[in-house]
Design a protein around this motif. Sequence first.
Motif, PDB file in Angstrom:
ATOM      1  N   GLN A 158       0.821  -1.204   0.000  1.00 43.20           N
ATOM      2  CA  GLN A 158       0.000   0.000   0.000  1.00 43.20           C
ATOM      3  C   GLN A 158       0.859   1.260   0.000  1.00 43.20           C
ATOM      4  O   GLN A 158       0.503   2.261  -0.633  1.00 43.20           O
ATOM      5  CB  GLN A 158      -0.945  -0.020   1.197  1.00 43.20           C
ATOM      6  CG  GLN A 158      -2.006  -1.111   1.097  1.00 43.20           C
ATOM      7  CD  GLN A 158      -2.933  -1.167   2.296  1.00 43.20           C
ATOM      8  OE1 GLN A 158      -3.066  -0.199   3.037  1.00 43.20           O
ATOM      9  NE2 GLN A 158      -3.587  -2.303   2.487  1.00 43.20           N
ATOM     10  N   ASN A 159       1.994   1.226   0.681  1.00 43.00           N
ATOM     11  CA  ASN A 159       2.893   2.375   0.673  1.00 43.00           C
ATOM     12  C   ASN A 159       3.448   2.655  -0.720  1.00 43.00           C
ATOM     13  O   ASN A 159       3.811   3.790  -1.041  1.00 43.00           O
ATOM     14  CB  ASN A 159       4.052   2.156   1.652  1.00 43.00           C
ATOM     15  CG  ASN A 159       3.619   2.263   3.103  1.00 43.00           C
ATOM     16  OD1 ASN A 159       2.600   2.884   3.405  1.00 43.00           O
ATOM     17  ND2 ASN A 159       4.371   1.642   4.003  1.00 43.00           N
ATOM     18  N   THR A 163      -3.261  -0.425  -3.857  1.00 39.91           N
ATOM     19  CA  THR A 163      -4.366  -0.637  -2.922  1.00 39.91           C
ATOM     20  C   THR A 163      -5.502  -1.447  -3.531  1.00 39.91           C
ATOM     21  O   THR A 163      -6.561  -1.566  -2.939  1.00 39.91           O
ATOM     22  CB  THR A 163      -4.926   0.714  -2.462  1.00 39.91           C
ATOM     23  OG1 THR A 163      -5.464   1.407  -3.613  1.00 39.91           O
ATOM     24  CG2 THR A 163      -3.854   1.566  -1.812  1.00 39.91           C
ATOM     25  N   GLY A 164      -5.272  -1.995  -4.718  1.00 45.03           N
ATOM     26  CA  GLY A 164      -6.333  -2.710  -5.417  1.00 45.03           C
ATOM     27  C   GLY A 164      -7.176  -1.820  -6.306  1.00 45.03           C
ATOM     28  O   GLY A 164      -8.199  -2.270  -6.836  1.00 45.03           O
ATOM     29  N   ALA A 402      -5.162  -8.597  -5.114  1.00 44.94           N
ATOM     30  CA  ALA A 402      -5.680  -7.407  -5.805  1.00 44.94           C
ATOM     31  C   ALA A 402      -4.582  -6.366  -5.993  1.00 44.94           C
ATOM     32  O   ALA A 402      -4.501  -5.718  -7.052  1.00 44.94           O
ATOM     33  CB  ALA A 402      -6.846  -6.816  -5.018  1.00 44.94           C
ATOM     34  N   GLY A 403      -3.738  -6.173  -4.965  1.00 47.36           N
ATOM     35  CA  GLY A 403      -2.636  -5.240  -5.112  1.00 47.36           C
ATOM     36  C   GLY A 403      -1.655  -5.676  -6.185  1.00 47.36           C
ATOM     37  O   GLY A 403      -1.162  -4.861  -6.976  1.00 47.36           O
ATOM     38  N   LEU A 404      -1.365  -6.979  -6.244  1.00 48.64           N
ATOM     39  CA  LEU A 404      -0.483  -7.499  -7.282  1.00 48.64           C
ATOM     40  C   LEU A 404      -1.128  -7.397  -8.653  1.00 48.64           C
ATOM     41  O   LEU A 404      -0.446  -7.115  -9.650  1.00 48.64           O
ATOM     42  CB  LEU A 404      -0.118  -8.953  -6.966  1.00 48.64           C
ATOM     43  CG  LEU A 404       0.842  -9.141  -5.787  1.00 48.64           C
ATOM     44  CD1 LEU A 404       0.868 -10.602  -5.337  1.00 48.64           C
ATOM     45  CD2 LEU A 404       2.239  -8.676  -6.165  1.00 48.64           C
ATOM     46  N   ILE A 438       3.212 -18.632   3.968  1.00 46.95           N
ATOM     47  CA  ILE A 438       2.677 -17.271   3.988  1.00 46.95           C
ATOM     48  C   ILE A 438       3.285 -16.472   2.843  1.00 46.95           C
ATOM     49  O   ILE A 438       4.498 -16.273   2.809  1.00 46.95           O
ATOM     50  CB  ILE A 438       2.997 -16.593   5.330  1.00 46.95           C
ATOM     51  CG1 ILE A 438       2.418 -17.405   6.489  1.00 46.95           C
ATOM     52  CG2 ILE A 438       2.453 -15.168   5.354  1.00 46.95           C
ATOM     53  CD1 ILE A 438       2.931 -16.974   7.853  1.00 46.95           C
ATOM     54  N   PRO A 439       2.493 -16.018   1.892  1.00 45.99           N
ATOM     55  CA  PRO A 439       3.055 -15.256   0.770  1.00 45.99           C
ATOM     56  C   PRO A 439       3.469 -13.859   1.211  1.00 45.99           C
ATOM     57  O   PRO A 439       3.057 -13.367   2.260  1.00 45.99           O
ATOM     58  CB  PRO A 439       1.909 -15.214  -0.243  1.00 45.99           C
ATOM     59  CG  PRO A 439       0.677 -15.373   0.574  1.00 45.99           C
ATOM     60  CD  PRO A 439       1.053 -16.218   1.759  1.00 45.99           C
ATOM     61  N   ASN A 440       4.285 -13.228   0.379  1.00 45.82           N
ATOM     62  CA  ASN A 440       4.806 -11.915   0.734  1.00 45.82           C
ATOM     63  C   ASN A 440       4.845 -11.033  -0.508  1.00 45.82           C
ATOM     64  O   ASN A 440       5.268 -11.466  -1.578  1.00 45.82           O
ATOM     65  CB  ASN A 440       6.214 -12.049   1.315  1.00 45.82           C
ATOM     66  CG  ASN A 440       6.841 -10.716   1.638  1.00 45.82           C
ATOM     67  OD1 ASN A 440       7.512 -10.118   0.802  1.00 45.82           O
ATOM     68  ND2 ASN A 440       6.625 -10.247   2.861  1.00 45.82           N
ATOM     69  N   PHE A 441       4.396  -9.792  -0.358  1.00 50.77           N
ATOM     70  CA  PHE A 441       4.302  -8.892  -1.495  1.00 50.77           C
ATOM     71  C   PHE A 441       5.640  -8.658  -2.176  1.00 50.77           C
ATOM     72  O   PHE A 441       5.736  -8.725  -3.401  1.00 50.77           O
ATOM     73  CB  PHE A 441       3.709  -7.546  -1.069  1.00 50.77           C
ATOM     74  CG  PHE A 441       3.818  -6.490  -2.135  1.00 50.77           C
ATOM     75  CD1 PHE A 441       3.000  -6.533  -3.258  1.00 50.77           C
ATOM     76  CD2 PHE A 441       4.756  -5.475  -2.038  1.00 50.77           C
ATOM     77  CE1 PHE A 441       3.108  -5.586  -4.264  1.00 50.77           C
ATOM     78  CE2 PHE A 441       4.868  -4.522  -3.027  1.00 50.77           C
ATOM     79  CZ  PHE A 441       4.044  -4.565  -4.148  1.00 50.77           C
ATOM     80  N   LEU A 442       6.695  -8.382  -1.411  1.00 47.82           N
ATOM     81  CA  LEU A 442       7.977  -8.060  -2.037  1.00 47.82           C
ATOM     82  C   LEU A 442       8.529  -9.243  -2.823  1.00 47.82           C
ATOM     83  O   LEU A 442       9.049  -9.082  -3.926  1.00 47.82           O
ATOM     84  CB  LEU A 442       8.976  -7.603  -0.982  1.00 47.82           C
ATOM     85  CG  LEU A 442       8.761  -6.182  -0.444  1.00 47.82           C
ATOM     86  CD1 LEU A 442       9.789  -5.871   0.646  1.00 47.82           C
ATOM     87  CD2 LEU A 442       8.861  -5.152  -1.568  1.00 47.82           C
ATOM     88  N   ARG A 443       8.406 -10.449  -2.259  1.00 43.84           N
ATOM     89  CA  ARG A 443       8.859 -11.632  -3.001  1.00 43.84           C
ATOM     90  C   ARG A 443       8.025 -11.826  -4.253  1.00 43.84           C
ATOM     91  O   ARG A 443       8.554 -12.103  -5.339  1.00 43.84           O
ATOM     92  CB  ARG A 443       8.780 -12.877  -2.114  1.00 43.84           C
ATOM     93  CG  ARG A 443       9.805 -12.912  -0.991  1.00 43.84           C
ATOM     94  CD  ARG A 443       9.895 -14.306  -0.372  1.00 43.84           C
ATOM     95  NE  ARG A 443       8.661 -14.737   0.265  1.00 43.84           N
ATOM     96  CZ  ARG A 443       8.398 -14.604   1.553  1.00 43.84           C
ATOM     97  NH1 ARG A 443       9.285 -14.011   2.355  1.00 43.84           N
ATOM     98  NH2 ARG A 443       7.267 -15.056   2.072  1.00 43.84           N
TER      99      ARG A 443
END
Length: 541
Positions: A158-159, A163-164, A402-404, A438-443
Amino acid sequence: MQKALLLFILLGCSSLATAQNRYFVLFKDKAGSNFSLEKPSEYLSSRAIERRNKQNISISTNDLPVNQSYLEILKEGGAEVLFTSKWLNGAVIEIDKNDLNTVLGYDFVKGLEGEYSNGLEGPNARRKPNTKDYSYPVFFDAGASTDQLQMLGADVMQNQGFTGKGVLIGVFDSGFPNAPNLDVFQNLFNEDRVVETYDFVNQEENVFNDHYHGTHVLSCIAADLEGQMKGTAPGASFLLYTTENVFSETRMEEVNWLIAAERADSIGVDIISTSLGYSNFDGKEQDYTYSTLDGNTALITRAADLAASKGILVIASAGNEGNDPWKFITPPSDADSIISVAAVNSDGQYAAFSSLGPSVDGRIKPEVAAKGVATTIASPNNLIGAGNGTSYAAPLITGLAAGLRQAFPDLTAMELRDIILKSGSQAGQPDDKLGYGIPNFLRAYEMANIQSLISSTDENILVFPNPAENTDFIKVLIANEELGNSFELSLSNLSGQELYRETFKRNYFELPLLQEVRPTGTYLLKIWNENFSETKRIFIE
């Protein structure tokens, strides 16, 4: 967002209280249809067509609405048509059982998908024994949802502005009472990002007077109350559909889910989030068994995979049966093309109630996990509280997806699914509790960038940045998957002196710039295995 005007057949809205005999009749064909594959805009929105085109998914016969003349004949024969299904090519009707044989005798009727109770409360009904609710409203300090965002890297997402926004999410649940009046949803409703609502149980547009579970679930994605609670995709748009009848448990709810998915597809949904699961029903004779968790049996499972075949990412809660005799995931989590989600606590540890895999045919299930113990949720009474359950883990993953999707709009749904799984904390050793972890946005973000690079090049190997300046690593990507998955790498200067050598068993590698190669200059990077050998010049600046 303007609401799509589509062919949406919801017939026979008379009182459900008198319904006695409900059947899902299947048709043999769509011959003589008023619609054609050449004019999809007559039954699909431009957004739905665009989603297919982006993913190279053809408009097919199961996209065509059912034959209207067949429906007219059914009605003339005394049937009331409640819903139609284009994907399965049939109609849900109510008719006296004595007249059913007449319907089955029509030459265009193939047979029955099933016979269903109308799902109303009665003396033999049971109130959702397989869908536990562990919610307990309490007051929190500001920012109570922070840890569930951080666990997934959704705070970083989000930063970075993801945000989708522009992503359309369908939430299928038991209702969303008082949602328009809750503080956490004021931005959602003020910005008119609820595109459509429909209650498939009671056949009405109002979904804000039903069971509270959907309000809890929606808040995990859409909440946006600065300092108190944020969902994982507070900028997304939504379809809010009631498909679950909490007063009983019947397979009609699977039918509701199917029809809702078809509707969402026609409007152009990107992601479907569902915190529902079905294994036990009113009347034991219809219960599913572990042997039916094969990805092809339960109606809701087939519907979920059909939705995925249209380029929709489907995300489902794994179930809360880990401590029960059943203990396994519940349909639709056994579908092979969706993401089913397990629950962990704030330390990332498996929650004992979270349903287990694998599927009966040995596939990894569930696929990923998110916080499902003391998850921050919003309640219809305008309090921010906490709840336990995979019901809340699944929408957290939905918001991450959604963000991805916003960040990488050209990824297919299956590519996005694959990236989320590979970004999991235990992707190298998945198990039957948390799947890939657990998935991670940066990865996931880095993997999606790599996927984009692979899609945009004809080269076997990509080396970047090249020239390299002010960096500690040079990244190496084997873009041609046919070259194998095990490689040798060596780095030499122009005098032939080998400075670095490594073996790696993946298609992506970060080469550390050691002190020996710090000087500005040109170096030779050789990569090889039994299938190929290639040398790249790299420049250190």
